[in-house]
Design a protein around this motif. Structure first.
Motif, PDB file in Angstrom:
ATOM      1  N   SER A 132       0.051   6.993   7.901  1.00 31.37           N
ATOM      2  CA  SER A 132      -1.179   7.607   8.419  1.00 31.37           C
ATOM      3  C   SER A 132      -2.077   8.188   7.322  1.00 31.37           C
ATOM      4  O   SER A 132      -3.279   8.328   7.519  1.00 31.37           O
ATOM      5  N   ASP A 133      -1.510   8.481   6.164  1.00 29.48           N
ATOM      6  CA  ASP A 133      -2.329   9.012   5.073  1.00 29.48           C
ATOM      7  C   ASP A 133      -2.905   7.905   4.183  1.00 29.48           C
ATOM      8  O   ASP A 133      -3.652   8.192   3.253  1.00 29.48           O
TER       9      ASP A 133
ATOM     10  N   GLN B  91       2.330   5.096  11.767  1.00 31.30           N
ATOM     11  CA  GLN B  91       2.423   6.561  11.758  1.00 31.30           C
ATOM     12  C   GLN B  91       2.920   7.065  10.411  1.00 31.30           C
ATOM     13  O   GLN B  91       2.456   8.087   9.903  1.00 31.30           O
ATOM     14  N   HIS B  92       3.874   6.334   9.823  1.00 37.22           N
ATOM     15  CA  HIS B  92       4.382   6.718   8.505  1.00 37.22           C
ATOM     16  C   HIS B  92       3.330   6.506   7.413  1.00 37.22           C
ATOM     17  O   HIS B  92       3.413   7.118   6.360  1.00 37.22           O
TER      18      HIS B  92
ATOM     19  N   GLU C 131       3.312   0.559  15.518  1.00 34.06           N
ATOM     20  CA  GLU C 131       2.791   1.926  15.616  1.00 34.06           C
ATOM     21  C   GLU C 131       3.680   2.919  14.871  1.00 34.06           C
ATOM     22  O   GLU C 131       3.181   3.849  14.229  1.00 34.06           O
ATOM     23  N   THR C 132       4.988   2.722  14.942  1.00 31.77           N
ATOM     24  CA  THR C 132       5.916   3.597  14.220  1.00 31.77           C
ATOM     25  C   THR C 132       5.660   3.527  12.722  1.00 31.77           C
ATOM     26  O   THR C 132       5.570   4.556  12.042  1.00 31.77           O
TER      27      THR C 132
ATOM     28  N   CYS D  56      11.682   1.900   7.636  1.00 33.69           N
ATOM     29  CA  CYS D  56      11.850   2.282   9.048  1.00 33.69           C
ATOM     30  C   CYS D  56      12.993   1.499   9.679  1.00 33.69           C
ATOM     31  O   CYS D  56      13.766   2.041  10.473  1.00 33.69           O
TER      32      CYS D  56
ATOM     33  N   GLU E 174      14.648   3.319  12.998  1.00 34.55           N
ATOM     34  CA  GLU E 174      13.501   3.776  13.776  1.00 34.55           C
ATOM     35  C   GLU E 174      12.844   2.665  14.594  1.00 34.55           C
ATOM     36  O   GLU E 174      11.991   2.962  15.435  1.00 34.55           O
TER      37      GLU E 174
ATOM     38  N   GLN F 147      -6.878   5.218   7.576  1.00 36.22           N
ATOM     39  CA  GLN F 147      -7.839   6.254   7.930  1.00 36.22           C
ATOM     40  C   GLN F 147      -9.243   5.702   8.140  1.00 36.22           C
ATOM     41  O   GLN F 147      -9.940   6.113   9.064  1.00 36.22           O
TER      42      GLN F 147
ATOM     43  N   ARG G 177      -4.182  -2.291  12.040  1.00 36.75           N
ATOM     44  CA  ARG G 177      -3.256  -2.815  13.050  1.00 36.75           C
ATOM     45  C   ARG G 177      -3.270  -4.345  13.076  1.00 36.75           C
ATOM     46  O   ARG G 177      -2.236  -4.973  13.237  1.00 36.75           O
TER      47      ARG G 177
END
Length: 77
Positions: free
Chosen positions: A52-53, A49-50, A45-46, A29, A34, A58, A65
């Protein structure tokens, strides 16, 4: 110590597995620009998000975090 291959794409549902994914995602990032002009929280958070899987994001988003915040402080990112 057993070396872990750099191209190992396995994901583990724990804090260590998430940390192993977070560091290269942060660097990617950063390389893409980014993270420019963002607060530390927005940067985290950015990156999340990348990721997220990722199974740890999950199943334990709050703890993910916390791990991310720790990594940023530890590595002075």
């Amino acid at each position: 110590m057993i070396p872990i291959p750099a191209n190992d794409d396995r994901q583990f549902n724990n804090a260590d597995g998430f940390a192993m994914a977070f560091d290269p995602a942060w660097k990617e990032c950063l390389k893409r620009g980014e993270l420019e002009d963002k607060s530390v929280e927005a940067k985290i958070e950015t990156v999340i998000q990348h990721l997220s899987d990722h199974p740890f994001v999950q199943s334990e988003p709050k703890q993910a975090r916390q791990v991310a915040q720790f990594r940023v402080r530890l590595l002075q990112l």
